[in-house]
Design a protein around this motif. Structure first.
Motif, PDB file in Angstrom:
ATOM      1  N   GLN A   1      -3.731  13.748  -0.189  1.00 17.58           N
ATOM      2  CA  GLN A   1      -3.280  15.205  -0.280  1.00 17.58           C
ATOM      3  C   GLN A   1      -4.043  15.154   1.321  1.00 17.58           C
ATOM      4  O   GLN A   1      -3.442  15.970   2.245  1.00 17.58           O
TER       5      GLN A   1
ATOM      6  N   TRP B   1     -10.818  13.666   0.702  1.00 16.23           N
ATOM      7  CA  TRP B   1     -11.496  12.616  -0.152  1.00 16.23           C
ATOM      8  C   TRP B   1     -12.683  12.054  -0.067  1.00 16.23           C
ATOM      9  O   TRP B   1     -13.438  11.985  -1.203  1.00 16.23           O
TER      10      TRP B   1
ATOM     11  N   THR C   1     -10.959  16.602  -3.807  1.00 15.26           N
ATOM     12  CA  THR C   1      -9.248  15.911  -3.241  1.00 15.26           C
ATOM     13  C   THR C   1      -8.510  15.040  -3.715  1.00 15.26           C
ATOM     14  O   THR C   1      -9.361  13.915  -3.404  1.00 15.26           O
ATOM     15  N   PRO C   2      -6.911  15.519  -3.984  1.00 15.87           N
ATOM     16  CA  PRO C   2      -6.443  13.919  -4.439  1.00 15.87           C
ATOM     17  C   PRO C   2      -5.945  13.156  -2.848  1.00 15.87           C
ATOM     18  O   PRO C   2      -6.319  14.002  -1.001  1.00 15.87           O
ATOM     19  N   ARG C   3      -6.488  11.793  -2.485  1.00 19.77           N
ATOM     20  CA  ARG C   3      -6.710  10.773  -2.058  1.00 19.77           C
ATOM     21  C   ARG C   3      -5.465  11.244  -0.503  1.00 19.77           C
ATOM     22  O   ARG C   3      -5.246  11.386   0.926  1.00 19.77           O
TER      23      ARG C   3
ATOM     24  N   ASP D   1     -10.360   5.854  -4.996  1.00 17.10           N
ATOM     25  CA  ASP D   1      -8.480   6.529  -5.553  1.00 17.10           C
ATOM     26  C   ASP D   1      -9.300   7.351  -6.132  1.00 17.10           C
ATOM     27  O   ASP D   1     -10.416   8.521  -5.243  1.00 17.10           O
ATOM     28  N   ASP D   2      -8.314   8.526  -6.714  1.00 16.22           N
ATOM     29  CA  ASP D   2      -8.451   9.759  -6.835  1.00 16.22           C
ATOM     30  C   ASP D   2      -9.293  10.532  -7.875  1.00 16.22           C
ATOM     31  O   ASP D   2      -9.656  11.292  -7.821  1.00 16.22           O
TER      32      ASP D   2
END
Ligand SMILES: [Zn+2]
Length: 482
Positions: A17, A22, A13-15, A280-281
């Motif tokens: 978002q 995440w 999951t993107p950070r 990170d992502d």
């Protein structure tokens, strides 16, 4: 425990978002930890445990270098011992797990599963200390402890966790205070030098201090979502536990006195903090000093890469290993792109790509995980250049985290602005405070922010408290916290 829906998570999951999602995705996907059949208890998987071991070694060597020795005390504490220090009991009562049966029989006295070891260690110190010549006692223990938690979160808050707990006894109050602050510095050094995680050192407010302590000091770090994490604590216990456990000694003037105590600990929570500061992502970003693998070698080539490239890749691996660099070689039958993503997810600081063209040129391609920069290094003199690059990554991560922390630290004496910051993009807010517990409680109720600590040597405030009209007595660092 039922299979959690995210046990098969493929994507992270993107950070930006959902930070919490995440974090959990990374913990699972990078195989740091897994849920267990015991509610609130996690399994630390080998990759996560390897990070903990490196951190543990860094801590242990510093603890020993400052004159402490390791020992081990029992997991169980007779309930009557825990009851001896009133504030301590009250503070830990809601979190205590008991053993009531053993060997098929009900126990005469129930046993506490240690939530911390002041009670059992204090009891032993009472036997061991007679004279001022027996002091100081400087003992550390590596152990697991259990605190029953309602809401748990891998690494940051689990019912059982791993830690070290130091317990010392001293002749004078000054010595105990010196010890308490020495350890605070030691913790800050480990966080910054090994985890590349900047921290703020300071004293806790009375409402946040350790149950039974005179003064508690903490180090506080800022996570990637703007929330603070208490990363370690060091307590000056005064003579509270000495009085409760009768730890007395004959002083230099022959009078009988109580020892002055300290206790201090850091836990597996630091691993969680490190993830939240640097990740990170694409996944984890590990500081080289605590990376199980500092370098991963990925052979590149066509179908016959096992013949053309692998021997050279193995030779490079041997060379790095001999030089003390933690290295792994990925010779799985997968596409290089797939391998890149896997090792990025696991946060390996440097990736070495070796293909037929690199071998021709007697070079390797080196990719940094933190900045994603790529550069070609000659095979000749590779080890010193990689060592330097690892040091650069370590330093770069600390500086980046410091910039983030500073960009998210605001100073204000306006309560409106204070509230606005806590609602929006949070972080640390430095504000004047009156020192009153009820004012602190109101700030928490109204903004969810708590006093993280009051930095040592902080500015003397002028004017009134950020929330009430009383004069400010201290400058405090506030934040929403884990
Ligand atoms: Zn106030």
């Amino acid at each position: 425990m039922p299979k959690n829906a995210d046990s098969s998570v493929k994507e992270i999951t993107p950070r930006s978002q959902d930070f919490s999602r995440w974090y959990l995705d990374i913990v699972r996907r990078a195989e740091l930890a897994d849920y267990s059949p015991v509610k609130g208890c996690m399994v630390i998987r080998p990759y996560g445990y390897a990070i903990w071991e490196l951190l543990q070694q860094a801590l242990d060597s510093r603890i020993k270098a400052t004159g402490h020795v390791n020992a081990y005390f029992p997991l169980f504490i007779p309930n009557s011992l825990l009851m001896k220090e009133a504030e301590h009991v009250e503070g830990f009562a809601p979190q205590v797990a008991y053993v009531t049966h053993g060997g098929g029989e009900e126990l005469e006295e129930k046993l506490v599963v240690r939530p911390t070891s002041e009670a059992i260690i204090g009891t032993m110190y009472a036997n061991w200390v007679q004279s001022w010549r027996d002091l100081p006692i400087l003992i550390n223990q590596w152990a697991n402890v259990v605190r029953w938690e309602k809401k748990t979160y891998p690494f940051l808050r689990t019912t059982e966790f791993l830690w070290q707990e130091g317990h010392t006894a001293h002749e004078t109050e000054d010595e105990a205070e010196e010890e308490t602050l020495k350890i605070l510095d030691l913790y800050a050094d480990v966080c910054e030098a090994e985890l590349a995680m900047p921290v703020v050192k300071g004293r806790k407010s009375d409402s946040e201090k350790f149950a039974g302590a005179l003064r508690t000091y903490s180090i506080e770090a800022l996570m990637g979502d703007g929330r603070a994490l208490q990363a370690g604590t060091s307590h000056n216990l005064g003579q509270n536990f000495a009085k409760a456990f009768e730890i007395t000694f004959q002083g230099r003037d022959k009078s009988v006195q109580y020892v002055w105590g300290t206790s201090w600990g850091v836990t597996t929570r630091l691993v969680g903090g490190m993830i939240m500061v640097h990740g990170d992502d694409s996944g984890l970003v590990l500081p080289p000093n605590v990376a199980p693998y500092q370098v991963v070698i990925v052979p590149i080539g066509r179908e016959n890469w096992r013949e053309t490239v692998l021997p050279k890749a193995k030779a490079v691996q041997d060379q790095l290993r001999a030089a003390g660099i933690r290295v792994t070689l990925d010779e799985r039958d997968e596409r290089p792109g797939w391998k890149f993503a896997e090792w990025e997810l696991r946060g390996v600081p440097l990736r070495l790509e070796i293909g037929p063209k690199d071998i021709e040129k007697q070079a390797v391609l080196v990719a940094r995980r933190d900045t994603r920069e790529k550069q070609s290094f000659a095979m000749d003199g590779l080890v010193p250049r990689l060592r330097q690059l690892l040091a650069d990554v370590q330093q770069g991560l600390l500086e980046r985290a410091r910039r983030f922390r500073d960009d998210h630290t605001h100073r204000t004496s306006s309560y409106d602005e204070f509230k606005q910051i806590m609602e929006g993009r949070p972080g640390f807010v430095i504000a004047p405070w009156c020192g009153q517990a009820d004012c602190e409680a109101r700030i928490k109720a109204e903004t969810q922010a708590t006093i993280r600590n009051m930095p040592l040597g902080g500015r003397a405030p002028s004017g009134s408290c950020v929330r009430c009209d009383a004069p400010a007595t201290v400058e405090a660092w506030f934040a929403k916290a884990y």
